[in-house]
Design a protein around this motif. Sequence first.
Motif, PDB file in Angstrom:
ATOM      1  N   SER A 104       0.821  -1.210   0.000  1.00 50.46           N
ATOM      2  CA  SER A 104       0.000   0.000   0.000  1.00 50.46           C
ATOM      3  C   SER A 104       0.853   1.257   0.000  1.00 50.46           C
ATOM      4  CB  SER A 104      -0.910   0.008   1.231  1.00 50.46           C
ATOM      5  OG  SER A 104      -0.129   0.011   2.424  1.00 50.46           O
ATOM      6  N   VAL A 105       2.162   1.090  -0.060  1.00 51.39           N
ATOM      7  CA  VAL A 105       3.088   2.215   0.037  1.00 51.39           C
ATOM      8  C   VAL A 105       3.957   2.272  -1.211  1.00 51.39           C
ATOM      9  CG1 VAL A 105       4.968   3.262   1.356  1.00 51.39           C
ATOM     10  CG2 VAL A 105       3.158   2.006   2.547  1.00 51.39           C
ATOM     11  N   LEU A 106       3.962   3.430  -1.875  1.00 53.99           N
ATOM     12  CA  LEU A 106       4.823   3.638  -3.032  1.00 53.99           C
ATOM     13  C   LEU A 106       5.698   4.864  -2.764  1.00 53.99           C
ATOM     14  CD1 LEU A 106       2.390   2.921  -6.002  1.00 53.99           C
ATOM     15  CD2 LEU A 106       4.161   1.427  -5.046  1.00 53.99           C
ATOM     16  N   GLU A 107       6.999   4.666  -2.900  1.00 54.26           N
ATOM     17  CA  GLU A 107       7.969   5.726  -2.623  1.00 54.26           C
ATOM     18  C   GLU A 107       7.993   6.736  -3.775  1.00 54.26           C
ATOM     19  OE1 GLU A 107       9.934   6.000   0.079  1.00 54.26           O
ATOM     20  OE2 GLU A 107       9.484   4.067   1.046  1.00 54.26           O
ATOM     21  N   CYS A 108       8.083   7.999  -3.410  1.00 52.85           N
ATOM     22  CA  CYS A 108       8.303   9.026  -4.417  1.00 52.85           C
ATOM     23  C   CYS A 108       9.796   9.081  -4.758  1.00 52.85           C
ATOM     24  CB  CYS A 108       7.836  10.377  -3.901  1.00 52.85           C
ATOM     25  SG  CYS A 108       6.053  10.459  -3.624  1.00 52.85           S
ATOM     26  N   ASP A 109      10.100   9.517  -5.963  1.00 52.09           N
ATOM     27  CA  ASP A 109      11.481   9.549  -6.419  1.00 52.09           C
ATOM     28  C   ASP A 109      12.271  10.591  -5.622  1.00 52.09           C
ATOM     29  OD1 ASP A 109      13.471   8.832  -8.674  1.00 52.09           O
ATOM     30  OD2 ASP A 109      13.478  11.020  -8.609  1.00 52.09           O
ATOM     31  N   PRO A 110      13.341  10.191  -4.942  1.00 55.77           N
ATOM     32  CA  PRO A 110      14.079  11.130  -4.093  1.00 55.77           C
ATOM     33  C   PRO A 110      14.627  12.340  -4.848  1.00 55.77           C
ATOM     34  CG  PRO A 110      14.731   8.873  -3.603  1.00 55.77           C
ATOM     35  CD  PRO A 110      13.885   8.821  -4.843  1.00 55.77           C
ATOM     36  N   ALA A 111      15.081  12.146  -6.072  1.00 60.62           N
ATOM     37  CA  ALA A 111      15.631  13.265  -6.837  1.00 60.62           C
ATOM     38  C   ALA A 111      14.546  14.293  -7.169  1.00 60.62           C
ATOM     39  CB  ALA A 111      16.292  12.758  -8.116  1.00 60.62           C
ATOM     40  N   LEU A 112      13.349  13.813  -7.507  1.00 60.83           N
ATOM     41  CA  LEU A 112      12.244  14.736  -7.780  1.00 60.83           C
ATOM     42  C   LEU A 112      11.839  15.485  -6.522  1.00 60.83           C
ATOM     43  CD1 LEU A 112       9.939  12.557 -10.079  1.00 60.83           C
ATOM     44  CD2 LEU A 112      11.498  14.386 -10.772  1.00 60.83           C
ATOM     45  N   VAL A 113      11.749  14.757  -5.399  1.00 63.45           N
ATOM     46  CA  VAL A 113      11.373  15.400  -4.138  1.00 63.45           C
ATOM     47  C   VAL A 113      12.404  16.452  -3.751  1.00 63.45           C
ATOM     48  CG1 VAL A 113      10.931  15.035  -1.683  1.00 63.45           C
ATOM     49  CG2 VAL A 113      10.105  13.372  -3.357  1.00 63.45           C
ATOM     50  N   LYS A 114      13.678  16.143  -3.914  1.00 65.19           N
ATOM     51  CA  LYS A 114      14.740  17.084  -3.575  1.00 65.19           C
ATOM     52  C   LYS A 114      14.655  18.339  -4.438  1.00 65.19           C
ATOM     53  CE  LYS A 114      19.795  17.321  -3.036  1.00 65.19           C
ATOM     54  NZ  LYS A 114      20.067  18.467  -3.927  1.00 65.19           N
ATOM     55  N   ALA A 115      14.470  18.153  -5.734  1.00 65.79           N
ATOM     56  CA  ALA A 115      14.402  19.304  -6.644  1.00 65.79           C
ATOM     57  C   ALA A 115      13.198  20.185  -6.324  1.00 65.79           C
ATOM     58  CB  ALA A 115      14.348  18.826  -8.086  1.00 65.79           C
ATOM     59  N   LEU A 116      12.058  19.567  -6.078  1.00 65.50           N
ATOM     60  CA  LEU A 116      10.863  20.349  -5.751  1.00 65.50           C
ATOM     61  C   LEU A 116      10.996  21.032  -4.396  1.00 65.50           C
ATOM     62  CD1 LEU A 116       8.082  17.936  -7.058  1.00 65.50           C
ATOM     63  CD2 LEU A 116       8.692  20.164  -8.002  1.00 65.50           C
ATOM     64  N   SER A 117      11.622  20.355  -3.443  1.00 69.33           N
ATOM     65  CA  SER A 117      11.827  20.958  -2.124  1.00 69.33           C
ATOM     66  C   SER A 117      12.724  22.186  -2.215  1.00 69.33           C
ATOM     67  CB  SER A 117      12.441  19.934  -1.165  1.00 69.33           C
ATOM     68  OG  SER A 117      11.576  18.861  -0.928  1.00 69.33           O
ATOM     69  N   GLU A 118      13.745  22.106  -3.042  1.00 67.08           N
ATOM     70  CA  GLU A 118      14.639  23.252  -3.213  1.00 67.08           C
ATOM     71  C   GLU A 118      13.933  24.406  -3.904  1.00 67.08           C
ATOM     72  OE1 GLU A 118      17.935  21.566  -5.277  1.00 67.08           O
ATOM     73  OE2 GLU A 118      18.838  20.721  -3.454  1.00 67.08           O
ATOM     74  N   ALA A 119      13.035  24.091  -4.821  1.00 67.58           N
ATOM     75  CA  ALA A 119      12.291  25.142  -5.520  1.00 67.58           C
ATOM     76  C   ALA A 119      11.148  25.690  -4.674  1.00 67.58           C
ATOM     77  CB  ALA A 119      11.742  24.591  -6.836  1.00 67.58           C
ATOM     78  N   LEU A 120      10.677  24.898  -3.711  1.00 72.09           N
ATOM     79  CA  LEU A 120       9.564  25.297  -2.832  1.00 72.09           C
ATOM     80  C   LEU A 120      10.022  25.135  -1.379  1.00 72.09           C
ATOM     81  CD1 LEU A 120       6.760  23.362  -4.743  1.00 72.09           C
ATOM     82  CD2 LEU A 120       7.030  25.863  -4.682  1.00 72.09           C
ATOM     83  N   PRO A 121      10.904  26.002  -0.898  1.00 77.04           N
ATOM     84  CA  PRO A 121      11.498  25.802   0.428  1.00 77.04           C
ATOM     85  C   PRO A 121      10.506  25.855   1.581  1.00 77.04           C
ATOM     86  CG  PRO A 121      12.087  27.957  -0.483  1.00 77.04           C
ATOM     87  CD  PRO A 121      11.459  27.182  -1.592  1.00 77.04           C
ATOM     88  N   ALA A 122       9.354  26.465   1.376  1.00 84.30           N
ATOM     89  CA  ALA A 122       8.349  26.525   2.441  1.00 84.30           C
ATOM     90  C   ALA A 122       7.446  25.300   2.470  1.00 84.30           C
ATOM     91  CB  ALA A 122       7.497  27.783   2.290  1.00 84.30           C
ATOM     92  N   ALA A 123       7.573  24.429   1.479  1.00 86.83           N
ATOM     93  CA  ALA A 123       6.700  23.254   1.419  1.00 86.83           C
ATOM     94  C   ALA A 123       7.055  22.263   2.513  1.00 86.83           C
ATOM     95  CB  ALA A 123       6.817  22.587   0.054  1.00 86.83           C
ATOM     96  N   LEU A 124       6.030  21.652   3.079  1.00 91.60           N
ATOM     97  CA  LEU A 124       6.210  20.597   4.067  1.00 91.60           C
ATOM     98  C   LEU A 124       6.373  19.262   3.352  1.00 91.60           C
ATOM     99  CD1 LEU A 124       3.412  21.763   6.489  1.00 91.60           C
ATOM    100  CD2 LEU A 124       5.867  21.962   6.878  1.00 91.60           C
ATOM    101  N   VAL A 125       7.212  18.402   3.882  1.00 87.49           N
ATOM    102  CA  VAL A 125       7.488  17.122   3.257  1.00 87.49           C
ATOM    103  C   VAL A 125       7.075  15.998   4.199  1.00 87.49           C
ATOM    104  CG1 VAL A 125       9.267  15.651   2.242  1.00 87.49           C
ATOM    105  CG2 VAL A 125       9.415  18.127   1.982  1.00 87.49           C
TER     106      VAL A 125
END
Length: 210
Positions: A104-125
């Motif tokens: 029931s658990v699918l991992e998100c791609d770490p590289a995509l999450v990292k890139a989006l987090s850097e572009a959206l620094p206020a986003a919660l992860v």
Amino acid sequence: MNAYKILVVTAVTAEAEAIRPGLDSDLIVVGAVGVGPAAAAAGTARLLATGNYRAVISAGIAGGFPGRAPVGGTVLATRSIAADLGAETPDGFLPVEELGFGSSVLECDPALVKALSEALPAALVGDVLTLSTVTGTQATADRLAARFPQAVAEAMEGYGVASAALGAGVPFAELRTISNPVGPRDRAAWRLADAFAALRAAAPALTTLL
């Protein structure tokens, strides 16, 4: 320029229309595929079959867990979890893993999450739950919060989109903006305008994935 495109999948047209104006590249394709994990999986698979894609993003509005993700905020998933995929028993809910029928658990791609987090620094992860039935009581909200202590939000499509991406061998991520707290259903209190404004503001971050 890399000819491979990025596919952004939303549930409804209003979400897609909030995202498109913030994009300045024809290498990002935005499509609305319907509500719920089944429609999301089928629609995403159909779109993936129409072209060469380097990543798939499930995007749209969601409910946020109180104390974890505020209304009007933006969240990024580390995992998309099908929270109601399993079996009900007298002793509580059994996830599909304990039934021996998959994950029931699918991992998100770490590289995509990292890139989006850097572009959206206020986003919660954190984890984003996928449910076929939107939570509408405090009791259900409390159970979900206890079962998934890393969950920041719940929506209805992420796991379906992730399943299609996994089947196609394409990296996946999930981006959500918060319209309401997870808990007792109070449609009049939903702040859809704030969630759509946050979605519009987050859209340009998708171009950093190209």
